[in-house]
Motif scaffolding. Structure first.
Motif, mmCIF file in Angstrom:
data_model
loop_
_atom_site.group_PDB
_atom_site.id
_atom_site.type_symbol
_atom_site.label_atom_id
_atom_site.label_comp_id
_atom_site.label_asym_id
_atom_site.label_seq_id
_atom_site.Cartn_x
_atom_site.Cartn_y
_atom_site.Cartn_z
ATOM 1 N N GLU A 126 -9.786 -73.301 32.080
ATOM 2 C CA GLU A 126 -9.794 -72.179 31.150
ATOM 3 C C GLU A 126 -8.770 -72.387 30.034
ATOM 4 O OE1 GLU A 126 -8.938 -67.346 31.291
ATOM 5 O OE2 GLU A 126 -9.120 -68.512 33.129
ATOM 6 N N ARG A 127 -7.549 -72.821 30.383
ATOM 7 C CA ARG A 127 -6.508 -73.040 29.375
ATOM 8 C C ARG A 127 -6.872 -74.192 28.444
ATOM 9 N NH1 ARG A 127 -2.995 -70.742 26.326
ATOM 10 N NH2 ARG A 127 -2.157 -69.591 28.104
ATOM 11 N N THR A 128 -7.327 -75.311 28.997
ATOM 12 C CA THR A 128 -7.628 -76.465 28.150
ATOM 13 C C THR A 128 -8.775 -76.147 27.194
ATOM 14 O OG1 THR A 128 -9.073 -77.385 29.880
ATOM 15 C CG2 THR A 128 -6.782 -78.103 29.864
ATOM 16 N N THR A 129 -9.788 -75.439 27.675
ATOM 17 C CA THR A 129 -10.906 -75.062 26.806
ATOM 18 C C THR A 129 -10.447 -74.118 25.698
ATOM 19 O OG1 THR A 129 -12.433 -75.272 28.674
ATOM 20 C CG2 THR A 129 -13.199 -74.019 26.769
ATOM 21 N N TYR A 130 -9.645 -73.141 26.057
ATOM 22 C CA TYR A 130 -9.140 -72.153 25.102
ATOM 23 C C TYR A 130 -8.330 -72.818 23.993
ATOM 24 C CZ TYR A 130 -6.390 -68.048 23.610
ATOM 25 O OH TYR A 130 -5.782 -67.052 22.899
ATOM 26 N N GLU A 131 -7.426 -73.720 24.345
ATOM 27 C CA GLU A 131 -6.584 -74.361 23.341
ATOM 28 C C GLU A 131 -7.395 -75.264 22.418
ATOM 29 O OE1 GLU A 131 -3.622 -73.654 22.608
ATOM 30 O OE2 GLU A 131 -3.126 -72.361 24.302
ATOM 31 N N ARG A 132 -8.400 -75.934 22.947
ATOM 32 C CA ARG A 132 -9.210 -76.801 22.089
ATOM 33 C C ARG A 132 -10.047 -75.981 21.124
ATOM 34 N NH1 ARG A 132 -11.694 -81.792 25.447
ATOM 35 N NH2 ARG A 132 -11.737 -82.691 23.364
ATOM 36 N N MET A 133 -10.508 -74.824 21.554
ATOM 37 C CA MET A 133 -11.275 -73.971 20.648
ATOM 38 C C MET A 133 -10.375 -73.406 19.549
ATOM 39 S SD MET A 133 -13.698 -71.967 23.423
ATOM 40 C CE MET A 133 -14.761 -71.198 22.233
ATOM 41 N N LYS A 134 -9.152 -73.030 19.901
ATOM 42 C CA LYS A 134 -8.224 -72.542 18.876
ATOM 43 C C LYS A 134 -7.890 -73.645 17.875
ATOM 44 C CE LYS A 134 -4.771 -70.794 21.188
ATOM 45 N NZ LYS A 134 -3.494 -70.072 21.388
ATOM 46 N N ALA A 135 -7.711 -74.870 18.363
ATOM 47 C CA ALA A 135 -7.421 -75.978 17.458
ATOM 48 C C ALA A 135 -8.585 -76.223 16.510
ATOM 49 C CB ALA A 135 -7.113 -77.235 18.265
ATOM 50 N N ALA A 136 -9.801 -76.089 17.027
ATOM 51 C CA ALA A 136 -10.971 -76.285 16.171
ATOM 52 C C ALA A 136 -11.020 -75.223 15.076
ATOM 53 C CB ALA A 136 -12.246 -76.237 17.017
ATOM 54 N N LEU A 137 -10.656 -74.002 15.412
ATOM 55 C CA LEU A 137 -10.607 -72.957 14.400
ATOM 56 C C LEU A 137 -9.553 -73.256 13.346
ATOM 57 C CD1 LEU A 137 -10.982 -69.556 16.293
ATOM 58 C CD2 LEU A 137 -12.503 -70.508 14.569
ATOM 59 N N GLY A 138 -8.390 -73.747 13.811
ATOM 60 C CA GLY A 138 -7.312 -74.047 12.878
ATOM 61 C C GLY A 138 -7.666 -75.174 11.932
ATOM 62 N N ASP A 139 -8.454 -76.143 12.382
ATOM 63 C CA ASP A 139 -8.814 -77.274 11.533
ATOM 64 C C ASP A 139 -9.779 -76.867 10.428
ATOM 65 O OD1 ASP A 139 -7.232 -78.884 13.052
ATOM 66 O OD2 ASP A 139 -8.863 -79.618 14.339
ATOM 67 N N GLY A 140 -10.741 -76.024 10.754
ATOM 68 C CA GLY A 140 -11.755 -75.687 9.768
ATOM 69 C C GLY A 140 -11.642 -74.297 9.199
ATOM 70 N N GLY A 141 -10.652 -73.553 9.623
ATOM 71 C CA GLY A 141 -10.538 -72.175 9.172
ATOM 72 C C GLY A 141 -11.454 -71.265 9.964
ATOM 73 N N VAL A 142 -11.272 -69.989 9.785
ATOM 74 C CA VAL A 142 -12.069 -69.004 10.501
ATOM 75 C C VAL A 142 -13.377 -68.783 9.758
ATOM 76 C CG1 VAL A 142 -12.146 -66.634 11.342
ATOM 77 C CG2 VAL A 142 -9.988 -67.905 11.388
ATOM 78 N N GLY A 143 -14.464 -68.996 10.458
ATOM 79 C CA GLY A 143 -15.762 -68.781 9.849
ATOM 80 C C GLY A 143 -15.987 -67.318 9.513
ATOM 81 N N SER A 144 -16.616 -67.062 8.371
ATOM 82 C CA SER A 144 -16.825 -65.701 7.906
ATOM 83 C C SER A 144 -18.313 -65.371 7.905
ATOM 84 C CB SER A 144 -16.249 -65.525 6.498
ATOM 85 O OG SER A 144 -16.377 -64.202 6.075
ATOM 86 N N GLN A 145 -18.648 -64.156 8.306
ATOM 87 C CA GLN A 145 -20.033 -63.691 8.358
ATOM 88 C C GLN A 145 -20.239 -62.583 7.320
ATOM 89 O OE1 GLN A 145 -22.734 -64.664 10.306
ATOM 90 N NE2 GLN A 145 -23.890 -63.248 9.029
ATOM 91 N N PRO A 146 -20.927 -62.865 6.196
ATOM 92 C CA PRO A 146 -21.163 -61.801 5.199
ATOM 93 C C PRO A 146 -22.048 -60.709 5.786
ATOM 94 C CG PRO A 146 -21.577 -63.994 4.297
ATOM 95 C CD PRO A 146 -21.465 -64.162 5.770
ATOM 96 N N LEU A 147 -21.806 -59.485 5.361
ATOM 97 C CA LEU A 147 -22.588 -58.342 5.808
ATOM 98 C C LEU A 147 -23.639 -57.992 4.753
ATOM 99 C CD1 LEU A 147 -19.702 -56.081 7.171
ATOM 100 C CD2 LEU A 147 -21.174 -57.639 8.460
#
Length: 601
Positions: free
Chosen positions: A441-462
Motif C-alpha cells: 500500500e505504501r509503495t503504491t501510494y508513493e509511486r502514484m504521488k511521484a507520478a502526479l508530481g512529475d506531470g502535474g495534476v490533471g485537470s477536468q474541465p466542467l
C-alpha cells in the motif's frame, strides 16, 4: 464604589494570581531565575507537595547585598533596561514580578552570596513585609525558601490538589526544565528523599541518557535525531517514529531559545508533518529545540510565558512543517537502526536507566539504494486481482539460491509467507517480519504521488461551471491565490462579492465534493494565508486507490514476488509505515530469539 488606588499588598496578590497557579509555578519561576544566573547545579527540596516548603539552591552568580531588597520589589530586574532590550529578550525571566509575587503569598527567605563577595547575606519576607539584610553563612550562589504558600489567600489554597498530585506536577515541571538545559545538573528531594537526579549532560550520549531518563527508554528506541538549519531558524532534537504515536500529547516537549512552550502554531506545524504517516487522532512524540533571532518573537504574550507571538508565523510554521516532513519522508524501511521488537520480545530487554546505549538513528543519509540482491521493482498495475503485481529480475531468485551474503540488503531475503499475511525475511542479524498489504500500500501510494508530481495534476474541465457561495473574505483569498490553485488542477474565478465559479477541478475529484473542498480551502486561506486542502484531498484519493489496489491478505506470493516487494520498500520513502500509520515491518534480533529460547543459559 469610587475609583481609588489599590493597596500595594493587594496589587502583589493580584499579580501572584496571574503567575503562581500552584507550587509547581513557584518552582518554575525560581529555577528559571537560577538558569539566568548561570547556575551549573540546581537543587530543589519540597515538603507536603510544595505547600509547606519549596527550597531552591543554585551555584549561580548570586545577588549583591544592596540588591536583595530590590529583588523582592515589583518590576525590579537586571535583565532589561530599555524597550530595545524587551524586543530581544534572551533570558527566561525579565519582568521582575516572580519574586515579589511569590513573597506576597508566602513566607520567603532569600540567602545569597555574590561571585567574589567575602560574605553572604539574607533577607526575609513575611506576608510582603521585608526584613533588613543580615550576614549569613552560604557558599557562592543563592538559596530561596518559600514556606506556607497561599497562607494569606485561603481561597487560592482551597483549589490546590492532594499532596501527591502537587508533587507530581513539580516532578513534571523539573523534568521539562531539565530537558531545556543539558549544561545544568538538577536534583529533586521530596521529604528528604532524592527522587530525581540529572547530572550535567555535555556529550550526545549523555543527552540521550537524560532524555531517556525523563521520557523513557522506549521513546529513545523509537527516536530519530534531527538537526536542520535554514532561513534563520535552527531545529534539533528527537522525533519519534509514527508507530510510537500516543493517544495523548503527553510526550510533546518543545523549546524556543531555551524556553519551554505550548504553542498552537508549533503543534499544528509538527502534526502536519506527520499527516501522511500517522493514524487520525493520534499524537506524535518529540523533544525539539528551536533557535531563532529573539527580535522575531514576542515572549511577553502570556503571563506564565508559555505562549509567544511570532513576527512571521507563516515562516516558522513552514520551517517546522517542512523539516518534520522531510525527516519522516527520508525514512526508508531498513535504512537505519531496525524498528523495536514486539512487546513480547521487549520483555527481555534491560530495565530503564540500566545504562542502555541506543544506536543513533541519526539524520537519514541520502544514498543510492542498490544491493547485491538484484534490482527488482514492483508493478503499479493493480486493477486485475489475478495478475502478478511484481516484476522480478532473475538475479533476485539467484541470490536466494545461495547463502545469505555479507552485503545483504537491509530487509534481507524472503524465506516464507505466514498465513498469507506476513513475509518472513532472513537478515544477517535476525528475522524481519513484513505486513505485505501495508508495505505494498505504501509503495503504491508513493509511486502514484511521484507520478502526479512529475506531470502535474490533471485537470477536468466542467461543461457547466459550478457556482459556489462563500464569504466575502474567502472570495478575496480564493481570488488572490487563483494561480496557485490552478497549478493544483482547480480553475476558479470571482463571480461576485461573495461568489466563486469553478470551471475545472482535479481529475481525481468528484464534482459533488467540490462545495466542501472550496469552503475548506477558503477558510484555510483566510486563517493561515495558505492551504493544502487540494493536496490533502488528492492524497486521500490516492491513498484510497493504493489501499484497494494493494495485494490482499491470503494472497499467496512466490519467493521472487516477496523479494521484489522487499527491494521496493528499501527504495520507497516513508516505507516504515503504511498510509494509515500502521508499521509495515518489524525486526527480531538473534539475541532476542536466543533469550526467548534460553540458548546459552
Amino acid at each position: 464604589m469610587p475609583i481609588r488606588v489599590l493597596p500595594e499588598q493587594l496589587i502583589h496578590q493580584i499579580a501572584a494570581g496571574e503567575v503562581i497557579e500552584r507550587p509547581a509555578s513557584v518552582i518554575k519561576e525560581l529555577i528559571e531565575n537560577s538558569l539566568d544566573a548561570g547556575s551549573k547545579r540546581v537543587e530543589v527540596e519540597i515538603e507536603e507537595g510544595g505547600v509547606k516548603l519549596c527550597r531552591i539552591r543554585d551555584d549561580g552568580k548570586g545577588i549583591e547585598r544592596d540588591e536583595l531588597a530590590l529583588a523582592l520589589s515589583r518590576h525590579a530586574t537586571s535583565k532589561i533596561t530599555t524597550i530595545d532590550d524587551l524586543e530581544r529578550v534572551a533570558t527566561l525571566g525579565f519582568r521582575g514580578e516572580a519574586l515579589p509575587s511569590i513573597a506576597s503569598i508566602s513566607r520567603m527567605r532569600l540567602v545569597s552570596r555574590a561571585a567574589g563577595s567575602p560574605q553572604a547575606y539574607e533577607i526575609a519576607s513575611d506576608n510582603g513585609n521585608l526584613s533588613e539584610a543580615a550576614p549569613a553563612a552560604h557558599p557562592f550562589g543563592t538559596t530561596i525558601e518559600v514556606r506556607d504558600l497561599f497562607f494569606n489567600v485561603p481561597a487560592r489554597r482551597k483549589f490546590l490538589r492532594a499532596e501527591r498530585t502537587e508533587t507530581q506536577h513539580i516532578t513534571r515541571m523539573i523534568e521539562r526544565l531539565a530537558l531545556s538545559c543539558f549544561g545544568t545538573a538538577f536534583s529533586l528531594t521530596v521529604g528528604r528523599k532524592v527522587v530525581a537526579d540529572y547530572p550535567i549532560a555535555n556529550t550526545q550520549i549523555e543527552r540521550e541518557r537524560r532524555v531517556a531518563a525523563i521520557v523513557g527508554d522506549e521513546f529513545m528506541a523509537n527516536a530519530l535525531f534531527v538537526e536542520h538549519e535554514s532561513a534563520g531558524c535552527k531545529l534539533s532534537g528527537w522525533l519519534c517514529q509514527p508507530t510510537y504515536a500516543r493517544a495523548q500529547p503527553d510526550l510533546q516537549h518543545f523549546y524556543l531559545n531555551g524556553r519551554m512552550l505550548r504553542d498552537r502554531l508549533i503543534s499544528s506545524a509538527i502534526r502536519l508533518g506527520y499527516r501522511d504517516v500517522m493514524f487520525s487522532g493520534r499524537q506524535p512524540a518529540f523533544v525539539l529545540f528551536m533557535e531563532m533571532d529573539p527580535t522575531q518573537v514576542d515572549v511577553n504574550a502570556h503571563p506564565a510565558k508559555l505562549e509567544v507571538r511570532f513576527r512571521d508565523g507563516r515562516h516558522v510554521h513552514d520551517f517546522l512543517f517542512r523539516t518534520v516532513e522531510r525527516v519522516l519522508r527520508d525514512t526508508y524501511a531498513g535504512a537505519s537502526t531496525p524498528a523495536p521488537a514486539p512487546a513480547s520480545i521487549n520483555t527481555f530487554m534491560p530495565a530503564a536507566n540500566a545504562g542502555v546505549v541506543w544506536p543513533a538513528r541519526g539524520p537519514v543519509q541520502y544514498e543510492n539504494r542498490s544491493f547485491a540482491g538484484g534490482q527488482s521493482s514492483l508493478s503499479l498495475r493493480v486493477a486485475e486481482p489475478a495478475m502478478v503485481p511484481f516484476a522480478v529480475s532473475g538475479s533476485a531468485e539467484a541470490s536466494m539460491a545461495q547463502s545469505l551474503p555479507s552485503e545483504a540488503p537491509p530487509l534481507g531475503f524472503a524465506i516464507a509467507q505466514l498465513h498469507g499475511i506476513y513475509i518472513l525475511s532472513q537478515a544477517p542479524e535476525g528475522l524481519i517480519l513484513v505486513d505485505m498489504h501495508a508495505a505494498h500500500e505504501r509503495t503504491t501510494y508513493e509511486r502514484m504521488k511521484a507520478a502526479l508530481g512529475d506531470g502535474g495534476v490533471g485537470s477536468q474541465p466542467l461543461l457547466v461551471p459550478l457556482s459556489i457561495s462563500v464569504s466575502q473574505a474567502e472570495a478575496d483569498a480564493l481570488e488572490e491565490h487563483a494561480p496557485m490553485l490552478r497549478q493544483a488542477g482547480l480553475d476558479i474565478e470571482r463571480s461576485g462579492p461573495a461568489g466563486i465559479h469553478v470551471r475545472a477541478l482535479p481529475a481525481f475529484l468528484k464534482a459533488k465534493d467540490i462545495d466542501a473542498l472550496i469552503a475548506r480551502i477558503g477558510a484555510d486561506l483566510v486563517a493561515n494565508g495558505t492551504s493544502r486542502g487540494v493536496e490533502e484531498a488528492l492524497n486521500e484519493v490516492l491513498g484510497t486507490i493504493a489501499c484497494h489496489g494493494a495485494v490482499r491478505a491470503h494472497r499467496n506470493l512466490t519467493v521472487p514476488e516477496m523479494n521484489a516487494l522487499l527491494r521496493e520498500m528499501e527504495r520507497t520513502v516513508r516505507s516504515d509505515q503504511c498510509n494509515h500509520g500502521r508499521p509495515t515491518w518489524t525486526f527480531v534480533s538473534m539475541s532476542d530469539l536466543d533469550r526467548m529460547f534460553l540458548r546459552g543459559r
